[in-house]
Scaffold this motif. Structure first.
Motif, PDB file in Angstrom:
ATOM      1  N   CYS A 141     -11.862   3.972   5.660  1.00  0.00           N
ATOM      2  CA  CYS A 141     -11.225   3.523   4.712  1.00  0.00           C
ATOM      3  C   CYS A 141      -9.896   3.922   4.441  1.00  0.00           C
ATOM      4  CB  CYS A 141     -12.164   3.572   3.304  1.00  0.00           C
ATOM      5  SG  CYS A 141     -13.748   2.816   3.451  1.00  0.00           S
ATOM      6  N   ASP A 142      -9.823   5.384   4.685  1.00  0.00           N
ATOM      7  CA  ASP A 142      -8.576   5.823   4.602  1.00  0.00           C
ATOM      8  C   ASP A 142      -7.425   5.192   5.457  1.00  0.00           C
ATOM      9  OD1 ASP A 142      -9.385   7.706   2.588  1.00  0.00           O
ATOM     10  OD2 ASP A 142      -9.915   9.520   4.027  1.00  0.00           O
TER      11      ASP A 142
ATOM     12  N   ALA B 253      -4.176  -2.367   0.112  1.00  0.00           N
ATOM     13  CA  ALA B 253      -5.352  -1.566   0.141  1.00  0.00           C
ATOM     14  C   ALA B 253      -5.490  -0.279  -0.436  1.00  0.00           C
ATOM     15  CB  ALA B 253      -6.041  -1.814   1.456  1.00  0.00           C
ATOM     16  N   ARG B 254      -6.544  -0.020  -1.242  1.00  0.00           N
ATOM     17  CA  ARG B 254      -6.511   1.404  -1.835  1.00  0.00           C
ATOM     18  C   ARG B 254      -8.013   1.569  -1.694  1.00  0.00           C
ATOM     19  NH1 ARG B 254      -6.371   0.526  -7.916  1.00  0.00           N
ATOM     20  NH2 ARG B 254      -6.079  -1.857  -8.286  1.00  0.00           N
ATOM     21  N   VAL B 255      -8.410   2.934  -1.732  1.00  0.00           N
ATOM     22  CA  VAL B 255      -9.881   3.358  -1.526  1.00  0.00           C
ATOM     23  C   VAL B 255     -10.081   4.210  -2.611  1.00  0.00           C
ATOM     24  CG1 VAL B 255      -9.060   5.206  -0.130  1.00  0.00           C
ATOM     25  CG2 VAL B 255     -11.565   4.384  -0.006  1.00  0.00           C
TER      26      VAL B 255
ATOM     27  N   CYS C 245      -6.415   1.807   4.510  1.00  0.00           N
ATOM     28  CA  CYS C 245      -5.408   1.590   3.475  1.00  0.00           C
ATOM     29  C   CYS C 245      -4.133   2.467   3.946  1.00  0.00           C
ATOM     30  CB  CYS C 245      -5.953   2.614   2.103  1.00  0.00           C
ATOM     31  SG  CYS C 245      -7.593   1.769   1.751  1.00  0.00           S
TER      32      CYS C 245
END
Length: 330
Positions: A47-48, A57-59, A51
């Motif tokens: 995910c990191d 995009a953000r997590v 993003c």
């Protein structure tokens, strides 16, 4: 603008393909919110990385709270919810069709509906989906009650990932829940049939109309480890409570038979999920009692053949024998 919320839990094997499918279209104003729900594998770092490569995009990293908790966290993170934007919940082991985001973006600009419902195609394991039709074409508008009636008769599916929701509609549902002392957009009390509860609440309280389009925008990955297939007494208990909960919502007389049949059919799934272990004896008895009660009220000889056969197998004990032979246990 479309915001895609992806709850993630220990999905390192499937997450890369899911995320790749999201950015295939390159829709410039799409937004992606990933919710790492306490993963213990490499999902969080995936995910990191995603993003870091995509500015839209953000997590969110949070302690494990379950699917509904992750969905609530993602929805709470959406900016400017009062504006005319749309929300799509996508599961981390699934994919969306090439061109689907662009097509849905066009639909959102042309409809006054509160939600958009579409179709899916299923695929297994490491296979890729076979997308079966074009992504363009007309849809039809139904009212919220009409859509709910269609879920009872199995004409429409209730899974959240088959919807694009107008954010203002979700806001109405959240306020409706708050007025009844319930927290969050999604009810976190359920780990199985939570989508059934969500759609019942939404269509009864906040959704006035649904645009139904007959196109496959979503790819559902079939897995023996998915919640709907795995044996887990906690899931079975959730299913029983969820089906009892939706009894609180009244429906027209014309829908009562279909709703009851749907609930009876799903109770058989809950019975299977309870497993055959000794510690689940009381839970199996509770589910069995619920089935018997509902069948008694409905009329055993009014059951469709498929449910009649399952009921006879349950009452005779033959169903339990089959489950044991198939190794249905945790």
């Amino acid at each position: 603008m479309i915001t895609i919320i992806v709850p993630v839990y220990n999905a390192e094997e499937t997450l890369p393909k899911c995320l790749s499918s999201l950015v295939y279209d390159g829709v410039p104003d799409a937004e992606f919110i990933l919710v790492d729900d306490g993963s213990t594998d490499h999902s969080g770092s995936i995910c990191d990385s995603f993003c870091a490569e995509n500015s839209n995009a953000r997590v969110i990293h949070q302690a494990n709270g379950g699917l509904s908790s992750a969905r609530n966290a993602g929805f709470a993170a959406v900016d400017n919810l009062d504006l005319d934007r749309w929300v799509w919940f996508v599961d981390s082991d699934d994919v969306i069709a090439p061109g689907s985001l662009s097509s849905l973006d066009k639909y959102t600009k042309e409809t006054d509906a509160d939600a958009i419902h579409f179709e899916c195609t299923s695929f297994k394991g490491t296979d890729s989906p076979c997308w079966g039709n074009d992504l363009e074409g007309c849809g039809s508008i139904v009212t919220g009650p009409e859509f709910l009636s269609g879920t009872y008769s199995m004409r429409f599916d209730h899974y959240l990932w088959l919807f694009l929701f107008r954010s203002t509609t979700l806001n109405r549902l959240e306020r409706w829940r708050e007025n009844r002392g319930l927290d969050g957009l999604c009810n976190e009390d359920y780990s199985l049939f939570e989508d059934l509860v969500f759609i019942e609440e939404l269509m009864q309280s906040a959704c006035r109309s649904v645009l139904c389009i007959p196109h496959e925008f979503y790819g559902y990955r079939q897995s023996a480890l998915s919640m709907s297939h795995v044996v887990n007494p906690c899931f079975a208990d959730s299913a029983l409570r969820a089906l009892r909960y939706i009894d609180r919502f009244d429906v027209p007389d014309s829908d009562r038979r279909a709703k009851e049949l749907m609930q009876i059919a799903l109770l058989f799934n809950a019975y299977r999920a309870a497993g055959q272990d000794e510690e689940s004896v009381q839970l199996r008895a509770a589910i069995c009692g619920e089935i018997e009660h509902r069948v008694r009220l409905f009329g055993v000889f009014r059951l469709p053949q498929r449910l009649f056969v399952r009921y006879v197998a349950l009452k005779s004990g033959f169903g339990d024998i089959l489950l044991k032979r198939r190794g249905v246990s945790r």
